[in-house]
Scaffold this motif. Structure first.
Motif, mmCIF file in Angstrom:
data_model
loop_
_atom_site.group_PDB
_atom_site.id
_atom_site.type_symbol
_atom_site.label_atom_id
_atom_site.label_comp_id
_atom_site.label_asym_id
_atom_site.label_seq_id
_atom_site.Cartn_x
_atom_site.Cartn_y
_atom_site.Cartn_z
ATOM 1 N N LEU B 282 0.846 -1.201 0.000
ATOM 2 C CA LEU B 282 0.000 0.000 0.000
ATOM 3 C C LEU B 282 0.881 1.250 0.000
ATOM 4 O O LEU B 282 0.626 2.207 -0.735
ATOM 5 C CB LEU B 282 -0.938 0.004 1.211
ATOM 6 C CG LEU B 282 -1.772 1.282 1.396
ATOM 7 C CD1 LEU B 282 -2.666 1.542 0.189
ATOM 8 C CD2 LEU B 282 -2.599 1.220 2.681
ATOM 9 N N ALA B 283 1.927 1.212 0.808
ATOM 10 C CA ALA B 283 2.861 2.346 0.817
ATOM 11 C C ALA B 283 3.444 2.566 -0.581
ATOM 12 O O ALA B 283 3.602 3.706 -1.032
ATOM 13 C CB ALA B 283 3.980 2.090 1.831
ATOM 14 N N ALA B 284 3.722 1.477 -1.288
ATOM 15 C CA ALA B 284 4.293 1.581 -2.642
ATOM 16 C C ALA B 284 3.316 2.248 -3.604
ATOM 17 O O ALA B 284 3.694 3.116 -4.402
ATOM 18 C CB ALA B 284 4.677 0.187 -3.152
ATOM 19 N N VAL B 285 2.033 1.875 -3.505
ATOM 20 C CA VAL B 285 1.019 2.426 -4.411
ATOM 21 C C VAL B 285 0.764 3.905 -4.107
ATOM 22 O O VAL B 285 0.516 4.708 -5.004
ATOM 23 C CB VAL B 285 -0.292 1.605 -4.294
ATOM 24 C CG1 VAL B 285 -1.450 2.306 -4.971
ATOM 25 C CG2 VAL B 285 -0.088 0.209 -4.871
ATOM 26 N N LEU B 286 0.861 4.265 -2.822
ATOM 27 C CA LEU B 286 0.646 5.664 -2.443
ATOM 28 C C LEU B 286 1.861 6.523 -2.770
ATOM 29 O O LEU B 286 1.774 7.737 -2.888
ATOM 30 C CB LEU B 286 0.317 5.757 -0.952
ATOM 31 C CG LEU B 286 -1.034 5.157 -0.533
ATOM 32 C CD1 LEU B 286 -1.190 5.176 0.975
ATOM 33 C CD2 LEU B 286 -2.197 5.868 -1.215
ATOM 34 N N LYS B 287 3.007 5.867 -2.923
ATOM 35 C CA LYS B 287 4.236 6.598 -3.222
ATOM 36 C C LYS B 287 4.403 6.823 -4.731
ATOM 37 O O LYS B 287 4.556 7.948 -5.181
ATOM 38 C CB LYS B 287 5.433 5.809 -2.690
ATOM 39 C CG LYS B 287 6.762 6.457 -2.989
ATOM 40 C CD LYS B 287 7.901 5.650 -2.412
ATOM 41 C CE LYS B 287 9.184 6.484 -2.433
ATOM 42 N NZ LYS B 287 10.123 6.030 -1.429
#
Lengths: 316, 316
Positions: B282-287
């Motif tokens: 999720l952090a990757a997609v938000l980044k």
């Protein structure tokens, strides 16, 4: 609005476009611990994170167009504030929320995110009521009560209605009791759709006005509540007390450490984020085990809007 | 065991009686934040709380009766230990679990609850391997690797298989990468059942052996990992690296603060208890928002076995 099978079904139809039908979850570990089959109705997954969305949506939907055009108002430090703000936003209605200045920051931010206009007041009941009165006079908004109102009670009853549709043959149905909107609506749903299901409430010893009122046969207001279950610190109202007096079989009181332990189980075993209030009925079932042995027990998980920092302190 | 459409389907049929088919959850708030449609496959609700149950069950089920009669053994400080213990218990097989003495108490207790026999060792890879070797020699148990084993990889791939069955037309599918069992199985599932879906992995900067290995085109072991995502501190294996090299489109690295923020969102917005490792995709997609704009994105939530005390410290 009368309390009938039809009015409850009509309420459910009315609010359905604005709410989630939340899942029912189970846990083999918790079943083993309780010696019962537990069915958790997870309204922590409800829109804005709590069952309050149901009653708030219903209350606004029952207003006339003229009333809607002037907006709605309430005083709440908790989930009803967010629920009313979000419901109002979805319906294009202005929402004025009177909140005590010491409300958790996360709850104020959520109300603002949902487009609610916050009017802060000092944290006393008198100040809340006076400030609300001034807002209503200034704006013409309709005051909607967080729980002491028929439309709200019927809306809250739709959580139990869904659970009774999804899980048949429940012997018991439990919810926490604070102001009494949820347990009142739950009792109505059971009475109309599953009369053999016994309805019980969980309540903290430190805020046991419902237990005391039921014992006394008359409404005894809550004074100086002491519990981490912040959703359950309110007094019953004159519209919720009779439902508890007449249709709730028993109120089981639990200690703070039992609430914390049940909350830990919900998080560690069921992997759900729940408010301390939600853990109260589970704590009740794990405490007074005898009547539930081998039975099918429904439990309403009322909400999941919890400050992670507070949670951290609880379990550190 | 070959990697084919049929072997993956057969794996799923084989383990189905021993696992939950976990739900797919969505959040309008997170969709808005990501600018994408996110579908979370919630294996934090899996039996024993993590996807590892899938691979562990499959690995034991693929053993001969004779091998099963002598038991199974592994070394793991984390979820695979619990998964193997529970799978073994369900199948009437003895499980020997070598655990570093500094493993979280909650994980040791869970292994014991599931009937696993714990053999503690000092917390070095060498001690783990030596202790395991001694256990295998003494008992005749079969060593099952937490990730570097075909049966385990296929088992882990069933989470993505279920997600692809439940949600059609995914443009992307993301999972965290630690040892590579989950992302490897995920990549196989996508390749066999939804070849247009691009598979990506999320990885902490502080434990980026998969990213480095993929860049270099050869396996580079993890040394001195520094991340709160405790499930992702391991090195890839020679059986998982080729799957990542050949079938994973991209590895997105994220900072620790981005992992914590994503974890907060999973808890505050989705109301689920998730391990820090889960928050990495999720952090990757938000980044790296750009490729995901307007797309349908599946994310595997890998587990929910987290120490509440640690969580508390994270958010205090």
């Amino acid at each position: 609005m009368p309390y009938t099978k039809e009015s409850l079904l009509e309420t459910h139809r009315r609010i359905q476009p604005y709410i989630h039908r939340t899942p029912v979850m189970t846990s083999e570990t918790l079943n083993r611990m309780a010696g019962a089959e537990l069915f958790f109705k997870c309204d922590n997954f409800q829109k804005m994170g709590a069952f309050k969305m149901r009653g708030a949506a219903n209350a606004i939907l029952c207003l006339s167009d003229e009333a809607r055009s002037k907006g709605v108002a309430t005083h709440s430090s908790g989930n009803f504030a967010q629920a009313l703000a979000l419901s109002a936003k979805m319906l294009g209605v202005k929402a004025y929320i009177v909140m005590p200045s010491n409300s958790p920051a996360v709850k104020k931010a959520a109300v603002r995110d949902y487009g609610g206009e916050i009017i802060e007041c000092v944290p006393t009941l008198q100040a809340r009521e006076d400030t609300l009165q001034a807002v209503v006079e200034r704006t013409g908004a309709t005051f909607l009560h967080p729980y002491n109102q028929e439309e709200v009670i019927l809306g809250q009853g739709t959580a139990a209605l869904e659970l009774l549709e999804d899980v048949t043959g429940l012997d018991f149905l439990l919810a926490p009791v604070g102001g009494g909107g949820l347990i009142g609506g739950t009792a109505l749903a059971a009475r109309f759709f599953s009369p053999k299901t016994k309805v019980m409430a969980g309540e903290p010893f430190g805020a046991d006005d419902a237990w005391q009122s039921k014992q006394a046969g008359q409404l005894i207001p809550q004074t100086n509540p002491q519990t981490i279950a912040d959703g359950l610190r309110t007094s019953l109202g004159d519209k919720t007390f009779p439902l508890i007096r007449d249709f709730v079989e028993k109120i089981i009181r639990v200690e703070e450490r039992e609430i914390i332990e049940a909350l830990r189980l919900l998080m560690e075993r069921m992997k759900i984020v729940a408010e301390p209030s939600c853990a109260v009925p589970l704590a009740a079932v794990l405490k007074e085990k005898e009547p539930f042995q081998g039975k099918r027990v429904g439990i309403i998980i009322s909400g999941g809007n919890v400050d992670l920092k507070m949670l951290g302190e609880l379990f550190s």
